[in-house]
Write a protein that holds these residues in place. Structure first.
Motif, PDB file in Angstrom:
ATOM      1  N   ASN A  23      48.659  19.795  -1.429  1.00  0.00           N
ATOM      2  CA  ASN A  23      47.845  18.597  -1.504  1.00  0.00           C
ATOM      3  C   ASN A  23      48.539  17.489  -0.983  1.00  0.00           C
ATOM      4  O   ASN A  23      47.881  16.405  -0.510  1.00  0.00           O
ATOM      5  CB  ASN A  23      47.017  18.521  -2.540  1.00  0.00           C
ATOM      6  N   LEU A  26      49.401  18.270   3.536  1.00  0.00           N
ATOM      7  CA  LEU A  26      48.328  18.158   4.244  1.00  0.00           C
ATOM      8  C   LEU A  26      48.080  16.731   4.972  1.00  0.00           C
ATOM      9  O   LEU A  26      48.088  16.539   5.787  1.00  0.00           O
ATOM     10  CB  LEU A  26      47.097  18.836   3.633  1.00  0.00           C
ATOM     11  N   ALA A  93      40.113  20.465   4.400  1.00  0.00           N
ATOM     12  CA  ALA A  93      41.177  19.429   4.543  1.00  0.00           C
ATOM     13  C   ALA A  93      41.353  19.090   5.904  1.00  0.00           C
ATOM     14  O   ALA A  93      41.901  17.901   5.994  1.00  0.00           O
ATOM     15  CB  ALA A  93      42.636  19.907   3.632  1.00  0.00           C
ATOM     16  N   ARG A 121      30.654  18.977  -1.866  1.00  0.00           N
ATOM     17  CA  ARG A 121      31.799  18.330  -1.399  1.00  0.00           C
ATOM     18  C   ARG A 121      31.356  17.460   0.069  1.00  0.00           C
ATOM     19  O   ARG A 121      32.053  17.654   1.022  1.00  0.00           O
ATOM     20  CB  ARG A 121      32.702  19.370  -1.032  1.00  0.00           C
ATOM     21  N   PRO A 122      30.502  16.582  -0.348  1.00  0.00           N
ATOM     22  CA  PRO A 122      30.075  15.536   0.992  1.00  0.00           C
ATOM     23  C   PRO A 122      31.232  14.790   1.606  1.00  0.00           C
ATOM     24  O   PRO A 122      32.476  14.639   0.647  1.00  0.00           O
ATOM     25  CB  PRO A 122      28.970  14.812   0.312  1.00  0.00           C
ATOM     26  N   ASP A 124      30.617  11.605   2.684  1.00  0.00           N
ATOM     27  CA  ASP A 124      29.928  10.241   2.869  1.00  0.00           C
ATOM     28  C   ASP A 124      30.962   9.033   2.664  1.00  0.00           C
ATOM     29  O   ASP A 124      30.773   8.005   3.386  1.00  0.00           O
ATOM     30  CB  ASP A 124      28.534  10.432   2.224  1.00  0.00           C
ATOM     31  N   LEU A 125      31.587   9.184   1.713  1.00  0.00           N
ATOM     32  CA  LEU A 125      32.629   8.045   1.357  1.00  0.00           C
ATOM     33  C   LEU A 125      33.548   7.716   2.101  1.00  0.00           C
ATOM     34  O   LEU A 125      33.910   6.546   2.714  1.00  0.00           O
ATOM     35  CB  LEU A 125      33.101   7.975  -0.110  1.00  0.00           C
ATOM     36  N   LYS A 161      32.874   6.571  -5.631  1.00  0.00           N
ATOM     37  CA  LYS A 161      33.556   7.403  -6.686  1.00  0.00           C
ATOM     38  C   LYS A 161      34.809   7.709  -6.103  1.00  0.00           C
ATOM     39  O   LYS A 161      35.277   7.419  -5.017  1.00  0.00           O
ATOM     40  CB  LYS A 161      32.952   8.663  -6.226  1.00  0.00           C
ATOM     41  N   ILE A 162      35.912   8.170  -7.027  1.00  0.00           N
ATOM     42  CA  ILE A 162      37.194   8.369  -6.718  1.00  0.00           C
ATOM     43  C   ILE A 162      37.269   9.634  -5.957  1.00  0.00           C
ATOM     44  O   ILE A 162      36.751  10.699  -6.402  1.00  0.00           O
ATOM     45  CB  ILE A 162      37.986   8.468  -7.934  1.00  0.00           C
ATOM     46  N   THR A 163      37.708   9.424  -4.723  1.00  0.00           N
ATOM     47  CA  THR A 163      37.978  10.704  -3.840  1.00  0.00           C
ATOM     48  C   THR A 163      39.347  10.744  -3.135  1.00  0.00           C
ATOM     49  O   THR A 163      39.788   9.661  -2.846  1.00  0.00           O
ATOM     50  CB  THR A 163      36.825  10.654  -2.648  1.00  0.00           C
ATOM     51  N   THR A 165      40.860  12.820  -0.931  1.00  0.00           N
ATOM     52  CA  THR A 165      41.160  12.926   0.596  1.00  0.00           C
ATOM     53  C   THR A 165      40.417  11.797   1.231  1.00  0.00           C
ATOM     54  O   THR A 165      40.692  11.190   2.319  1.00  0.00           O
ATOM     55  CB  THR A 165      40.655  14.358   1.194  1.00  0.00           C
ATOM     56  N   GLU A 189      46.122   9.974  -7.474  1.00  0.00           N
ATOM     57  CA  GLU A 189      47.071  11.121  -7.552  1.00  0.00           C
ATOM     58  C   GLU A 189      48.216  10.964  -6.806  1.00  0.00           C
ATOM     59  O   GLU A 189      48.443  10.333  -5.803  1.00  0.00           O
ATOM     60  CB  GLU A 189      46.115  12.250  -6.970  1.00  0.00           C
ATOM     61  N   LEU A 329      34.463  17.166 -12.444  1.00  0.00           N
ATOM     62  CA  LEU A 329      34.346  16.786 -10.790  1.00  0.00           C
ATOM     63  C   LEU A 329      33.467  17.578  -9.818  1.00  0.00           C
ATOM     64  O   LEU A 329      33.035  16.873  -8.910  1.00  0.00           O
ATOM     65  CB  LEU A 329      35.916  16.760 -10.434  1.00  0.00           C
ATOM     66  N   ARG A 333      32.073  24.644 -10.187  1.00  0.00           N
ATOM     67  CA  ARG A 333      33.462  25.223 -10.053  1.00  0.00           C
ATOM     68  C   ARG A 333      33.789  26.244 -11.245  1.00  0.00           C
ATOM     69  O   ARG A 333      34.895  26.239 -12.165  1.00  0.00           O
ATOM     70  CB  ARG A 333      34.828  24.116 -10.126  1.00  0.00           C
ATOM     71  N   LEU A 372      40.619  29.134  -4.320  1.00  0.00           N
ATOM     72  CA  LEU A 372      42.053  29.184  -4.750  1.00  0.00           C
ATOM     73  C   LEU A 372      42.434  29.426  -6.127  1.00  0.00           C
ATOM     74  O   LEU A 372      43.283  30.051  -6.517  1.00  0.00           O
ATOM     75  CB  LEU A 372      42.691  28.035  -4.063  1.00  0.00           C
ATOM     76  N   ARG A 373      42.054  28.375  -6.736  1.00  0.00           N
ATOM     77  CA  ARG A 373      42.375  28.127  -8.327  1.00  0.00           C
ATOM     78  C   ARG A 373      41.869  29.279  -9.050  1.00  0.00           C
ATOM     79  O   ARG A 373      42.313  29.860 -10.085  1.00  0.00           O
ATOM     80  CB  ARG A 373      42.268  26.788  -8.940  1.00  0.00           C
TER      81      ARG A 373
HETATM   82  C1  EPZ Z   1      41.233  17.153  -3.451  1.00  0.00           C
HETATM   83  O1  EPZ Z   1      39.889  17.564  -2.676  1.00  0.00           O
HETATM   84  C2  EPZ Z   1      41.830  18.301  -3.481  1.00  0.00           C
HETATM   85  N1  EPZ Z   1      42.399  18.953  -2.103  1.00  0.00           N
HETATM   86  C3  EPZ Z   1      41.439  19.384  -4.341  1.00  0.00           C
HETATM   87  O2  EPZ Z   1      42.151  20.505  -4.204  1.00  0.00           O
HETATM   88  C4  EPZ Z   1      41.003  18.623  -5.693  1.00  0.00           C
HETATM   89  O3  EPZ Z   1      40.408  19.679  -6.264  1.00  0.00           O
HETATM   90  C5  EPZ Z   1      40.143  17.419  -5.476  1.00  0.00           C
HETATM   91  O4  EPZ Z   1      40.902  16.488  -4.697  1.00  0.00           O
HETATM   92  C6  EPZ Z   1      40.137  16.588  -6.963  1.00  0.00           C
HETATM   93  O5  EPZ Z   1      41.477  16.586  -7.294  1.00  0.00           O
HETATM   94  C7  EPZ Z   1      43.305  18.285  -1.347  1.00  0.00           C
HETATM   95  O6  EPZ Z   1      43.863  17.199  -1.855  1.00  0.00           O
HETATM   96  C8  EPZ Z   1      43.339  18.577   0.068  1.00  0.00           C
HETATM   97  P1  EPZ Z   1      37.360  14.511  -3.856  1.00  0.00           P
HETATM   98  P2  EPZ Z   1      38.694  16.272  -2.299  1.00  0.00           P
HETATM   99  O7  EPZ Z   1      36.989  13.874  -2.682  1.00  0.00           O
HETATM  100  O8  EPZ Z   1      39.670  15.296  -1.821  1.00  0.00           O
HETATM  101  C9  EPZ Z   1      32.955  13.584  -4.743  1.00  0.00           C
HETATM  102  C10 EPZ Z   1      42.723  22.824  -4.349  1.00  0.00           C
HETATM  103  O9  EPZ Z   1      42.364  23.733  -4.957  1.00  0.00           O
HETATM  104  N2  EPZ Z   1      32.739  13.034  -3.345  1.00  0.00           N
HETATM  105  O10 EPZ Z   1      38.337  13.764  -4.630  1.00  0.00           O
HETATM  106  O11 EPZ Z   1      37.920  16.983  -1.183  1.00  0.00           O
HETATM  107  C11 EPZ Z   1      33.100  15.296  -4.577  1.00  0.00           C
HETATM  108  O12 EPZ Z   1      32.066  15.995  -3.992  1.00  0.00           O
HETATM  109  C12 EPZ Z   1      41.829  21.959  -3.983  1.00  0.00           C
HETATM  110  O13 EPZ Z   1      43.923  22.573  -3.888  1.00  0.00           O
HETATM  111  C13 EPZ Z   1      31.591  12.398  -2.471  1.00  0.00           C
HETATM  112  O14 EPZ Z   1      30.499  12.658  -3.433  1.00  0.00           O
HETATM  113  O15 EPZ Z   1      38.239  15.856  -3.376  1.00  0.00           O
HETATM  114  C14 EPZ Z   1      33.754  15.530  -5.971  1.00  0.00           C
HETATM  115  O16 EPZ Z   1      32.563  15.747  -6.652  1.00  0.00           O
HETATM  116  C15 EPZ Z   1      40.320  22.210  -3.924  1.00  0.00           C
HETATM  117  N3  EPZ Z   1      31.659  12.091  -1.713  1.00  0.00           N
HETATM  118  C16 EPZ Z   1      34.312  14.392  -6.070  1.00  0.00           C
HETATM  119  O17 EPZ Z   1      33.989  13.303  -5.139  1.00  0.00           O
HETATM  120  C17 EPZ Z   1      32.746  11.999  -0.649  1.00  0.00           C
HETATM  121  O18 EPZ Z   1      32.694  11.477   0.357  1.00  0.00           O
HETATM  122  C18 EPZ Z   1      36.074  14.376  -5.932  1.00  0.00           C
HETATM  123  O19 EPZ Z   1      36.131  15.058  -4.753  1.00  0.00           O
HETATM  124  C19 EPZ Z   1      33.851  12.498  -1.057  1.00  0.00           C
HETATM  125  C20 EPZ Z   1      33.790  13.111  -2.507  1.00  0.00           C
END
Ligand code: EPZ
Length: 420
Positions: A23, A26, A93, A121-122, A124-125, A161-163, A165, A189, A329, A333, A372-373
């Motif tokens: 992660n 990527l 990703a 997993r939208p 939108d942000l 929200k904290i995101t 990617t 992170e 989160l 899951r 995966l996990r």
């Molecule tokens: C990253 O996913 C990781 N992937 C995930 O690892 C990890 O589980 C996740 O972060 C949380 O730590 C990579 O780094 C490639 P988020 P990401 O955006 O970025 C909501 C693994 O097993 N959200 O931080 O896609 C979302 O739905 C993987 O290696 C919005 O609502 O996760 C979630 O509830 C799986 N709108 C929360 O935020 C958005 O635009 C956190 O998701 C973006 C996210």
């Protein structure tokens, strides 16, 4: 399709080398799109997700050599800025190319990733932030069509929200934007931190690295010169091997780790009764006399990672007392719960919370990996279970764990990788 056949119970013992973080690799490979010169990346894990991203890069016109763990990549002649459905559907990703492609070329199309096994997993942000930076975003035929003919402009962005990617995409976009961006409520992170450090080393002025507020001075579309760098160790792979040692009452030393990235994980292993000693880039887990129950609530870094939730659920089946695991989160899951129950685990699921009673003597069975996990949790449970556990659909494991079955074998696990 391959499956893993595990004969348990076994007690792990020995040393294991931890690979580079998938992660982190990527987004950092995506960040090479911000440069038009060859760039070398070390400690890249040999896992399927990296190969998928590189396949996408080939389609974009990128040239690369990926041998052992070294990637040399040249994005001078990008001829195409479309990330097609066939690749994005296999790896969400892929969305990480959106920010850098748009920032460097002023246009790109990326297939919408859609939902997946762990939730909706939208994105939108990501899109909202790019719009604030002056991008026009349309959704057409399942694709995000993004344009910024004059280039992106720095902006003040508050993430709702904290995101992870999402933060990475916008950090990369801001690096080549015109002017100053202020990003608030950014993910902290270690993978996000390394991305910032690599961009800073390339001359992008970034303030606040490691905090949730970043100020980034963009280069106004001037491509970056990336110095060679090495991917940080995979904290989730490391955490998974710590759990494997703990669940089998074994003792395992990990090499090439950052123990400071694992504080929330090691704190819970302590609570469960294990002892962990760290020295430099190595850490050793010594087994508990008797595993004790614990409570977990997943949250953003530096809190307990959602990517370790499933492995700790496997561990909780062997812990004495009632363990409580809350997933905060992702809404779905918990796909591993029904599979762990097939092995005999006592788990009560209500909403976002799982309650486990332990210890239970698990009995081997056929189980199916779903993500995966979750898959790694089934492998851990298989190591603790009596008899044979066959974990099917292990292509999920291949996405993120380098040489899992070889590494476990070296630690004394009895397992084979077989064809269905
Ligand atoms: C990253 O996913 C990781 N992937 C995930 O690892 C990890 O589980 C996740 O972060 C949380 O730590 C990579 O780094 C490639 P988020 P990401 O955006 O970025 C909501 C693994 O097993 N959200 O931080 O896609 C979302 O739905 C993987 O290696 C919005 O609502 O996760 C979630 O509830 C799986 N709108 C929360 O935020 C958005 O635009 C956190 O998701 C973006 C996210």
């Amino acid at each position: 399709m391959d499956y893993l056949s595990i004969t348990g119970p076994s007690r792990l013992h020995g040393e294991v080398q931890i690979s580079g973080a998938k992660n982190a690799a990527l987004p950092l490979i995506a960040a090479t799109l911000l440069s038009d010169e060859p760039c070398t990346v070390e400690n890249v894990p040999q896992v399927a997700d990296i190969k998928t991203l590189l396949k996408l890069f080939s389609k974009l016109g990128s040239k690369y050599i990926f041998e052992e763990h070294t990637l040399t990549i040249d994005n001078e002649n990008i001829t195409n800025t479309v990330a097609t459905y066939d690749i994005v559907k296999t790896m969400r990703a892929s969305i990480l190319v959106l920010g850098p492609l748009l920032a460097r070329f002023g246009r790109c199309e990326v297939s919408l990733p859609g939902g997946c096994a762990i939730g909706q997993r939208p994105i939108d942000l990501h899109l909202k932030a790019l719009e604030l930076m002056g991008a026009n975003i349309d959704i057409k035929n399942g694709y995000v069509v993004a344009t910024a003919p004059e280039g992106l402009k720095g902006a003040r962005i508050i993430f709702d929200k904290i995101t992870v990617t999402g933060s990475e995409n916008i950090i990369m976009a801001a690096a080549l934007a015109k002017g100053r961006s202020e990003l608030i409520n950014v993910a902290k992170e270690p993978e996000v931190v390394q991305l910032c450090e690599v961009l800073q080393e390339a001359g992008v002025n970034i303030e606040g690295i490691g905090t949730d507020e970043l100020i980034i001075e963009g280069t106004e579309r001037e491509p970056l010169k990336l110095s060679p760098f090495s991917i940080i160790p995979d904290r989730i792979e490391a955490g998974t091997y710590l759990c494997a040692a703990a669940i089998t009452y074994g003792s395992v030393t990990l090499h090439n780790v950052r123990s400071d990235h694992l504080d929330a994980v090691t704190a819970k292993l302590h609570e469960a009764g294990c002892r962990i000693e760290s020295e430099g880039a190595s850490m050793t887990l010594y087994p508990a006399a008797r595993l004790k129950s614990f409570e977990i609530s997943t949250t953003e870094y530096p809190g307990f990672p959602t990517d370790m939730q499933a492995q700790f659920m496997a561990l909780a089946t062997q812990a004495e007392g009632v363990s409580i695991i809350e997933e905060r989160l992702f809404e779905n899951r918990f796909m591993h719960v029904s599979e762990l129950q097939r092995l005999g685990a006592s788990i009560h699921l209500k909403g976002h919370t799982a309650t486990l009673n332990g210890p239970i003597q698990l009995l081997g069975a056929d189980v199916m990996a779903t993500d995966l996990r979750a898959s790694s949790a089934l492998v851990l449970a298989g190591l603790a279970a009596s008899g044979t556990t066959n974990v099917h659909r292990i292509y999920h494991l291949d996405r993120g764990y380098e040489a899992l079955h070889e590494k476990l074998k070296m630690l004394g696990a009895k397992l084979e990788r077989l064809k269905e």
